[in-house]
Structures are given as C-alpha cells and as structure tokens.
Design a protein around this motif. Sequence first.
Motif, PDB file in Angstrom:
ATOM      1  N   LEU A 180       0.830  -1.204   0.000  1.00  0.00           N
ATOM      2  CA  LEU A 180       0.000   0.000   0.000  1.00  0.00           C
ATOM      3  C   LEU A 180       0.867   1.258   0.000  1.00  0.00           C
ATOM      4  O   LEU A 180       0.659   2.183  -0.780  1.00  0.00           O
ATOM      5  N   LEU A 181       1.910   1.256   0.824  1.00  0.00           N
ATOM      6  CA  LEU A 181       2.783   2.435   0.901  1.00  0.00           C
ATOM      7  C   LEU A 181       3.701   2.529  -0.313  1.00  0.00           C
ATOM      8  O   LEU A 181       4.085   3.619  -0.738  1.00  0.00           O
ATOM      9  N   GLU A 182       4.045   1.372  -0.892  1.00  0.00           N
ATOM     10  CA  GLU A 182       4.828   1.368  -2.137  1.00  0.00           C
ATOM     11  C   GLU A 182       4.027   2.088  -3.233  1.00  0.00           C
ATOM     12  O   GLU A 182       4.549   2.911  -3.978  1.00  0.00           O
ATOM     13  N   GLU A 183       2.751   1.774  -3.292  1.00  0.00           N
ATOM     14  CA  GLU A 183       1.916   2.358  -4.355  1.00  0.00           C
ATOM     15  C   GLU A 183       1.736   3.852  -4.140  1.00  0.00           C
ATOM     16  O   GLU A 183       1.866   4.660  -5.056  1.00  0.00           O
ATOM     17  N   VAL A 184       1.461   4.251  -2.888  1.00  0.00           N
ATOM     18  CA  VAL A 184       1.245   5.671  -2.594  1.00  0.00           C
ATOM     19  C   VAL A 184       2.513   6.464  -2.869  1.00  0.00           C
ATOM     20  O   VAL A 184       2.479   7.599  -3.345  1.00  0.00           O
ATOM     21  N   ARG A 185       3.676   5.815  -2.656  1.00  0.00           N
ATOM     22  CA  ARG A 185       4.931   6.524  -2.901  1.00  0.00           C
ATOM     23  C   ARG A 185       5.046   6.930  -4.373  1.00  0.00           C
ATOM     24  O   ARG A 185       5.636   7.982  -4.686  1.00  0.00           O
ATOM     25  N   TRP A 186       4.464   6.148  -5.279  1.00  0.00           N
ATOM     26  CA  TRP A 186       4.524   6.467  -6.714  1.00  0.00           C
ATOM     27  C   TRP A 186       3.923   7.858  -6.963  1.00  0.00           C
ATOM     28  O   TRP A 186       4.414   8.653  -7.756  1.00  0.00           O
ATOM     29  N   ASN A 187       2.865   8.170  -6.199  1.00  0.00           N
ATOM     30  CA  ASN A 187       2.248   9.489  -6.363  1.00  0.00           C
ATOM     31  C   ASN A 187       2.944  10.558  -5.532  1.00  0.00           C
ATOM     32  O   ASN A 187       3.086  11.706  -5.974  1.00  0.00           O
ATOM     33  N   LEU A 188       3.423  10.187  -4.364  1.00  0.00           N
ATOM     34  CA  LEU A 188       4.166  11.157  -3.542  1.00  0.00           C
ATOM     35  C   LEU A 188       5.418  11.631  -4.288  1.00  0.00           C
ATOM     36  O   LEU A 188       5.738  12.819  -4.304  1.00  0.00           O
ATOM     37  N   ASP A 189       6.108  10.698  -4.946  1.00  0.00           N
ATOM     38  CA  ASP A 189       7.312  11.070  -5.702  1.00  0.00           C
ATOM     39  C   ASP A 189       6.965  12.090  -6.775  1.00  0.00           C
ATOM     40  O   ASP A 189       7.694  13.057  -6.998  1.00  0.00           O
ATOM     41  N   TRP A 190       5.821  11.871  -7.446  1.00  0.00           N
ATOM     42  CA  TRP A 190       5.410  12.848  -8.479  1.00  0.00           C
ATOM     43  C   TRP A 190       5.060  14.171  -7.824  1.00  0.00           C
ATOM     44  O   TRP A 190       5.509  15.240  -8.256  1.00  0.00           O
ATOM     45  N   MET A 191       4.307  14.116  -6.732  1.00  0.00           N
ATOM     46  CA  MET A 191       3.886  15.369  -6.082  1.00  0.00           C
ATOM     47  C   MET A 191       5.109  16.215  -5.722  1.00  0.00           C
ATOM     48  O   MET A 191       5.112  17.434  -5.906  1.00  0.00           O
ATOM     49  N   LEU A 192       6.163  15.564  -5.258  1.00  0.00           N
ATOM     50  CA  LEU A 192       7.363  16.309  -4.857  1.00  0.00           C
ATOM     51  C   LEU A 192       7.977  17.068  -6.034  1.00  0.00           C
ATOM     52  O   LEU A 192       8.543  18.146  -5.865  1.00  0.00           O
ATOM     53  N   THR A 193       7.797  16.548  -7.257  1.00  0.00           N
ATOM     54  CA  THR A 193       8.367  17.241  -8.430  1.00  0.00           C
ATOM     55  C   THR A 193       7.580  18.508  -8.761  1.00  0.00           C
ATOM     56  O   THR A 193       8.029  19.333  -9.559  1.00  0.00           O
ATOM     57  N   MET A 194       6.390  18.653  -8.165  1.00  0.00           N
ATOM     58  CA  MET A 194       5.503  19.773  -8.521  1.00  0.00           C
ATOM     59  C   MET A 194       5.757  21.006  -7.652  1.00  0.00           C
ATOM     60  O   MET A 194       5.126  22.053  -7.834  1.00  0.00           O
ATOM     61  N   GLN A 195       6.665  20.883  -6.682  1.00  0.00           N
ATOM     62  CA  GLN A 195       6.962  22.043  -5.844  1.00  0.00           C
ATOM     63  C   GLN A 195       8.061  22.876  -6.494  1.00  0.00           C
ATOM     64  O   GLN A 195       9.129  22.350  -6.830  1.00  0.00           O
ATOM     65  N   ASP A 196       7.793  24.160  -6.690  1.00  0.00           N
ATOM     66  CA  ASP A 196       8.757  25.062  -7.301  1.00  0.00           C
ATOM     67  C   ASP A 196       9.780  25.481  -6.251  1.00  0.00           C
ATOM     68  O   ASP A 196       9.594  25.277  -5.052  1.00  0.00           O
ATOM     69  N   ALA A 197      10.858  26.126  -6.709  1.00  0.00           N
ATOM     70  CA  ALA A 197      11.950  26.501  -5.795  1.00  0.00           C
ATOM     71  C   ALA A 197      11.453  27.418  -4.668  1.00  0.00           C
ATOM     72  O   ALA A 197      11.953  27.380  -3.550  1.00  0.00           O
ATOM     73  N   ASP A 198      10.406  28.210  -4.956  1.00  0.00           N
ATOM     74  CA  ASP A 198       9.912  29.150  -3.928  1.00  0.00           C
ATOM     75  C   ASP A 198       8.960  28.491  -2.934  1.00  0.00           C
ATOM     76  O   ASP A 198       8.424  29.144  -2.045  1.00  0.00           O
TER      77      ASP A 198
END
Length: 563
Positions: free
Chosen positions: A213-231
């Motif tokens: 379950l946490l392996e699968e959720v990490r797939w989306n968490l990893d993507w979400m982290l790419t969406m944060q800009d430098a600011d």
Amino acid sequence: MKKKTVSLLALPLTLAATSFAAMPAYNQLGFTPKSSKIIVIPGNEANALEVREITGKKVMELEGPYALEWAASGEEVQVFDISKIQKPGTYLLYRNGERLGTPIDISKDVYKDLGIAALKWFYLQRASTPITAEYAGMFARPEGHPDTLVKIYGENRTIKSPRGWYDAGDYGKYIVNSGITVFTLLELYENFPEYAGKIKTNIPNEFPKLPDLLEEVRWNLDWMLTMQDADGGVFHKVSTLKFSGSVMPELDKADRYAIGKSVTATLDFAGVMAQASVVYKKFDKAYADKMLKAAEKAYAWAKQNPSAFYTQPSDVNTGSYAPGNEDGKDEFRYASTELYRATKKKDYLEDLKANPFNPNGPWWGDMNFIAVMRAAEEPALFGELGNTAKKLLLDEANSLQNLVDTTGYRSPIHEWNWNWGSNSAVANNGMILVHAYLLTKDTKYLTGAQAALDYLLGKNPMLISYVTGYGVRSARNPHHRPSEADYTDDPVPGMLVGGPHLGKQDINLDGKEHWKCEDYASANLPALAYLDNRCSYATNEVAINWNAPLAYLANALHAIYNK
Ligand code: G3I
Ligand code: 9MR
C-alpha cells in the motif's frame, strides 16, 4: 406509508404481478457472517419473504413490512433485515413461491478481493512506466507520459515531473485531487496497520521495506514532490492543454504542461506531505524528512500567497479542481492540522485555533472534515480542538446513521450528496462511520458503514454494482480511456464509477458527440440519473478520489469483521 393487503378478488392480478416480481436490491458480493444484511424490494406486497439455504432448507421467513417512500428514486420499498443469518453459506430469496434475485454469499472474505482490486487499480493508473502483464495480466500496456520534459505554462522553462497516477478517465495529474486521495489511502494504513500493512496487491517492489500500500502511494508522492517550485509554491496540475481523444496513454503525444501555481494545491500538498512524513518515518527517515521539509516550505509559501487561487487559462480545457467559490480556509485548516501533528510546532496549532474547522466536506473542494478526522483521532495532541473534532465527527455520524435507520434504501446519503461523484460521497460517508466506530466501538456505526458499501455494490434503485468487475451486474462502460481504447471487452476492474445525480453536464454540450448521453436525459430523480455509457463522464467516469474511499471502506470492513 401504508400497508396494502391483497384481497382474493385481486388474486389473478396478484398472480400476474408475481410473474413480474420486483427485483430485490442488495449487496451483490454478499455479506460477512456478523455484518448487517439488508434486502430492499421495491413495492408494497403483503407476501412474506423466505430465505432458504442453497439446499432448499428454509432458514427465515419475514412478513412484508410497511413500505417506505424513497424520495431520491420516487419508489415505495420494503426493507427486510436478514442479519440474524450468520452461518456461512449460499442463500436464496423466495416470495410467493418464486425465487428472487441472485444467490447471496455469506462468508468471511466476501470483500477481500474487492479491497485488493480497489487498491491495485492505482497501479494500473500509473503514468511514466510500462504496466506489465506480470502485474496487470490483460490490462498490461506500454509506458504513457514519461513527463520528463514538462513545460511550465506561461514561462520559458521546463521541469521533470514523472510518475504519479492518472487522475481519472483522463490523463491529467492533479495535485488537489491527489490531496484527499493520498490522505484517504494513508488513513487506511494508519487506521488498520496490521491488515493494511500486509495487503499484497502484486505490484513492482521498488522499495522492499515498504508494504504494498505504501509502495503504491509513494509512486504518487514522488510525483507530487516534483511539482513544488523553488519558492515552495506547488503547481496545480500536469496535463495537455486539451483532453485527449479516447486513446491509450502511449498514443497521447501532445505537449504536457505544469499549469498554475495555486494556494489550494500548495496547502493540499503541505497536508499530504506532513501526514506522509509521519507514516513513512519508520521505513525511510530520509524520505520522511524530505517530505516534512517540503510541507513546511509549502505552508510558508501559502501564508505569503493566501489568495493565489487557480484560474483556468482560456486555452486549457482539462480538469480545473477549482470550485470557484473558494476561500482556502479549509485547506489552511487541513494543512495546519497535519503539520501540527507532524512537527508539534505551536505556530501551526495557533493558526488552527484562529481558523477552527467546521464539519463541511469531505470532498476535494472542502478539506474541513479531513482535518476533523485527524484531530478527533489525536485528542491528547489537539486538546480542546480534539474534543471539538470528535463531537463534530460523532454528530455527523449520528446524522448519517439516522438516514440508514429511517430511509427507504437504508443508505447514508444526504440530499446534498447527489452531485458529480455521488458514489464517492457515499463512500466518504461510510469512512466517517468507520471512524465513529473506531472512536466509540459502537457497532451501530458499523451497520452504517456496511450500508454505504451495500449501496455501492447493488442496494440501489439501478440494481447495479457501481464497481467494475465486482457484482453479478456491474458497470461495464466507464468513461475511462484505457478501458475504452484497449480492445479488451471487460473494463479495467475495481473502479468505482461516479454515480447518479441530476447535473447532466455531459448532455447536449455540443449537440453532437454526446448523443448517446441523451439516453438518461429524462431521468428526473437523483438516484436514477445514471447511464452506464462511456459518454457519461458526469455519472460514469472513474477517479482516484473516488476509488480511495472505496478501498478504505472495503478493506476496513474486511479487517474489522475478520479480527
Ligand atoms: O458543491 C456544489 C454544491 O454546493 C452545489 O449545490 C452543486 C450543484 O450545483 O454543485 C456542487 O459542485 C459540483 C462539484 O463537482 C462538487 O460536487 C459542481 O457542480 C460540479 O461541476 C463539480 O464537478 C467536478 C467535475 O470535475 C467538473 O469540474 C467533479 O467534482 C470532479 O470530480 C470532476 O473531476 C474530473 C476532473 O476535472 C478531470 N478528471 C476527471 C475527474 C472526474 O470526472
Ligand atoms: O474525458 C474528460 C473527463 O475526464 C472530464 O471529467 C470531463 C469533464 O471535464 O471532460 C471529458 O472530456 C470530454 C470533454 O469535456 C468534451 N469533449 C469530449 C471529451 C471526452 O468525453
């Protein structure tokens, strides 16, 4: 409400009527031995209902009860409670000597496969990776949307934004909808770590220490982290400018854009990352610390940009996840609650005290109730706010339970739930009832949660299981591009479709390609306004924030009844 008795004079009509006996509505997967077991039959007959074992042995006979009106479908219905039957087995319903409906399975694992499939669907929704037959069987497909060259809309720069789940029937990836979705899946793990931590969904094991379950959720968490800009701000979504046609992911080649940096996306991001940092800490402290740092940076950006609401650019028609009347207060409440729980920093608690939650939601556009659930579960941490949250939660649970106990289809559905995604509202109401059970151990709330799952799996006036591949008569034509374009007749399994409501946003939009959706144009009652056709994205699409509460509900009830 009246009880009609049948006179002998009317007998011929009655006999004629029984040849068209009303179909009974009940959970098409069956029931666990100790759960409540409700059968709803439209009509108002005096004839008794018999329950027989598959061998023919009669085990129960119930007189025809008073009929109840159900305004949502305009029906008179009779409700039969067969909960006293607890012996595992296969049962049949008879009325007036005629068999009704399909066999009823009473066994301890009736929801186990559904719970796994509802979670497995997230793997099948993965962007940026091939979905292989080893894990997906006939639903294997090539990689879609590597998203390694995503353009920042309105700027002359690009980001890498791979991974993540496709939102729904389309190929967009949306932070706001990821918020409530990831919360719900992690809440399943937090509420039932023993069971949810051991569920095997047969997915790639990139992080061996993580439960599936946490392996699968990490797939989306990893993507979400790419969406944060430098600011610290977070982009609202990644999508093409226009929805694609009905094609498989790998054939959707249009440019992809990160569009809009919004305060709602940023706060939903902050709340999810804070919760995830608590959950993943024991498995990967560095990853947990990275998420918590990102959460605090996002919250700080939001405090600086409290009115940065998402507005859809005129040349973009993909999902907006911006209800328009937002003030961001619910997202601030949600983020500050999760950040206080993760950091114990008083500033977050002070912010929450200055902006205390109310019982609205939960849905992607109102995160208040997500904050309520969190605080209600941590009374020692949230003090008076925790007690307030627990009261808000139990008040809502009692209101839902009253609907279950007193309305025709015995379902926890408020009048205001009949919107786009109504089935997810039912699933979320079931989740609230599970929380009430967990807080009080009062089993009446379990009958309410069971009633929610029963509705989704067949105890409804459409006599359909709203979950693809689960039930004797289930949704076959979801608005889901991979199901439409893959040459496989069966839809991808384990998906909860949106469900009935009167919005009909998919009818007569342009008078042309929506002609099939006219088939439900005449439906004038909310519980009947549903069409099992791919044209109907307003009632028959699928979405990650709809499957998450289904996965929560099915797995929670399985875990509770199999303790
Ligand atoms: O909350 C209001 C309610 O107060 C009001 O009484 C009611 C009737 O007007 O409307 C309610 O808002 C509705 C909202 O959903 C919440 O239910 C809006 O009318 C309705 O248009 C809105 O629909 C959203 C839809 O996108 C269109 O924006 C759905 O929630 C949302 O799930 C759906 O999400 C789409 C993504 O954009 C794209 N991907 C597919 C996904 C699922 O269809
Ligand atoms: O496929 C799209 C679905 O994901 C959205 O929920 C829906 C509403 O925004 O729009 C669907 O796309 C349709 C578009 O709105 C109108 N032309 C037909 C598209 C496919 O049905």
